[in-house]
Design a protein around this motif. Structure first.
Motif: not given
Length: 618
Positions: A93-116
């Protein structure tokens, strides 16, 4: 009408006892619809959704309260995430931290902004558009996990990236609920105090579960295992899953995340495979029930009344979200195929949107009809996803699937020697055993290899050694010796761990990839290991020095000397690694005791002690 009258008569007949009609109807729908849809190539998820639509208020009206079924069926998602957690060791799980906090945050933020923005363009107020869009951002964990699981792609690189994003999205429901409380028209000082109290309670729940997982659960399961009662272990497994889910639910967090964290904490336990086997049947049934409930929840009357806005919302939100996911994936160096697959798989809304929309309606941020429109939009997107996945097959290059023609699956084998993996290594290792007429069973997960082996006179059965049910079917429980001859070190280690936990009395010999892998195999209980190229390279070197003039005796002596020195170095390295691990454990305990006495050990003191403890004795 006839169906309605039949249901009414059945309900009246059941008024003096348990009403089994809904239960039987749900089981029948799953048993009939899912195999039919799978046979047609439409997938199990679509089969469940269609069966639910047929049984719900918009169909035969066998079940008129799908919400009650949905609340129960959410336990399927909870148990699914618990099983995923069991596969996610803390280090992984620690090895996936960059994907969780990086890729995950980027996708949620960008998609949230566009869908709003899409919601505002559709005419909703900014706060309402934000709730609609962020709810749709939360992908259906159940659908994506189910599809990845059916494909066997949960552990692949692309699958791990999607799992990382899903974990971040599940975590995002907590701050989103807090934002809804802020946007609600009934704000005030009292609300702020209660919000801060809620955050403190949530953090306390996480800390309590971590403490229980690290200090209590393993001794608890050890005590229960001593009773040798399978039903007690099953009950304990359910207690852990549901208890963790309940703890997080009453703390204002996601039940699924509570179960996931409990799974992660137990991922290094010796009981993890037993827990997975105990929870799996309940997970499968309840997850199927979840999809049935989603299908039942689709109110066709609301869809017909608001078909225009719902159709536009479904099309706009799915296209914008999928487009954003594809663009993000490509920007982060994913291939076209992986980016397109991720966009299609994650382009729908999910089950956590229902939670967000219901909370917003309760807080007075949206009204009942608007909540119904939002919910219908998400449900339709979930229903459409399996169709889009089917269409994806015709867009992406076709992957070759293994044909099972002429291949026999492992079932009821009873050889005294079990060989797992029949590649080059396994083929050579099996020949002395067969020459001595030993009872040998062989399994491999490559159907072409199984067919080729049959042509040259070897009986090889199809089976994946990383699956516990296949090991049972292959006779691992009755074998005297098991040879792991697979060519992937992660696969070999996984099989060795399963054998250690489930068949501790069986002698295990394994093919190792390199020196580090050999030490890893010994630590997980392998009795004998051999690096795949060591002996052949040593023989090769011996033949070279003979060609250069050395006698047979000299060459044999030199080769044996190299082999002996390698054995000594290997044993020293293995002892050093064990000693280092033990030293760190002792120091950790000493540090805890010192801290309790008000003393803090410096890092220099720790490293100095470790260095001294790992020095070879004179």
């Amino acid at each position: 009408m006839v169906a309605g009258e039949a249901v009414g008569h059945a309900a009246e007949a059941a008024s003096h006892g348990i009403d089994l009609l809904p239960v039987v109807a749900l089981l029948a729908a799953g048993v009939i619809a899912v195999p039919l849809f799978k046979r047609l190539g439409l997938g199990s998820v679509l089969g469940y959704l269609a069966a639910g639509l047929l049984l719900g208020p918009s169909g035969l009206e066998v079940i008129n309260d799908p919400a009650s079924v949905l609340h129960l069926a959410e336990l399927g998602v909870v148990m699914f995430l618990f099983i995923i957690g069991l596969e996610m060791e803390p280090s992984r799980l620690w090895s996936l931290r960059k994907q969780i906090l990086g890729l995950g945050v980027i996708q949620v933020a960008v998609c949230g902004l566009l869908l709003t923005g899409v919601g505002i363009l559709l005419g909703f107020a900014p706060a309402v558009a934000f709730v609609f869009g962020m709810g749709f951002v939360l992908t259906s964990t159940a659908i994506v996990m189910q599809i990845l699981g059916e494909r066997g792609e949960l552990s692949s690189d692309s699958g791990q990236r999607m799992v990382s994003i899903l974990l971040l999205e599940d975590l995002a429901i907590v701050p989103l609920l807090a934002v809804v409380a802020i946007l609600a028209p009934t704000g005030g000082e009292e609300t702020l105090v209660s919000r801060l109290t809620g955050i403190a309670i949530a953090l306390g729940a996480i800390g309590l579960l971590i403490f229980l997982g690290r200090r209590i659960m393993n001794p608890f399961f050890s005590l229960l295992a001593s009773t040798k009662l399978r039903e007690v272990m099953t009950a304990a497994a359910l207690l852990v899953v549901l208890g963790a889910a309940l703890l997080f639910q009453v703390s204002g967090l996601s039940m699924a995340m509570g179960a996931f964290l409990a799974g992660v904490l137990l991922s290094t336990s010796t009981f993890r495979h037993q827990l997975e086997a105990d929870v799996e049947p309940f997970r499968g049934i309840l997850l199927g029930l979840f999809f049935l409930a989603v299908g039942m929840s689709l109110d066709l009357a609301i869809v017909l009344q608001n078909w225009g806005i719902i159709a536009i919302s479904v099309a706009a939100y799915m296209l914008v979200k999928a487009g954003a996911i594809y663009a993000i994936a490509r920007a982060l160096k994913s291939s076209h195929g992986e980016a397109l697959e991720r966009a299609v798989l994650m382009g729908q809304g999910g089950e956590f949107a229902f939670v967000l929309y219901t909370t917003a309606a309760t807080a007075g941020l949206i009204d009942g009809p608007t909540n119904a429109i939002f919910t219908a939009t998400v449900i339709i997107s979930m229903v459409l996803t399996p169709f889009f996945i089917i269409g994806l097959r015709y867009v992406l290059p076709k992957e070759e699937t293994q044909s099972m023609e002429g291949v026999e699956k492992a079932d009821g084998l009873s050889g005294k020697i079990l060989i797992i993996g029949f590649g080059r290594f396994g083929q050579i290792a099996s020949q002395p055993l067969l020459a001595m007429h030993h009872s040998v069973s062989i399994i491999d997960n490559d159907t072409e290899m199984v067919r080729v082996a049959a042509q040259i006179g070897f009986k090889v059965y199809y089976g994946d050694g990383t699956r516990l049910d296949i090991l049972h079917a292959a006779g691992a429980g009755t074998a005297d010796v098991i040879l792991i001859c697979t060519d992937k070190k992660e696969q070999t280690t996984r099989i060795a761990e399963l054998l250690r936990d489930e068949f501790p009395l069986v002698r295990v010999m394994a093919r190792a990839f390199d020196r580090g892998h050999a030490m890893e195999l010994i630590k997980v209980g392998v009795e004998y290991q051999l690096r795949e190229m060591f002996e052949s390279a040593l023989t090769f070197g011996g033949d070279v020095i003979k060609m250069l003039g050395a006698s047979e005796e000299e060459a044999a002596e030199v080769v044996e000397g190299v082999r002996d020195r390698d054995r000594q170095r290997f044993e020293m390295q293995l002892a050093g690694a064990d000693q280092l691990e033990g030293s760190r454990l002792l120091l950790s305990n000493a540090r805890d005791q010192a801290r309790e006495g008000g003393v803090v050990l410096s890092e220099e003191a720790v490293e100095d002690t470790i260095a001294k403890s790992t020095q070879p004795a004179s």
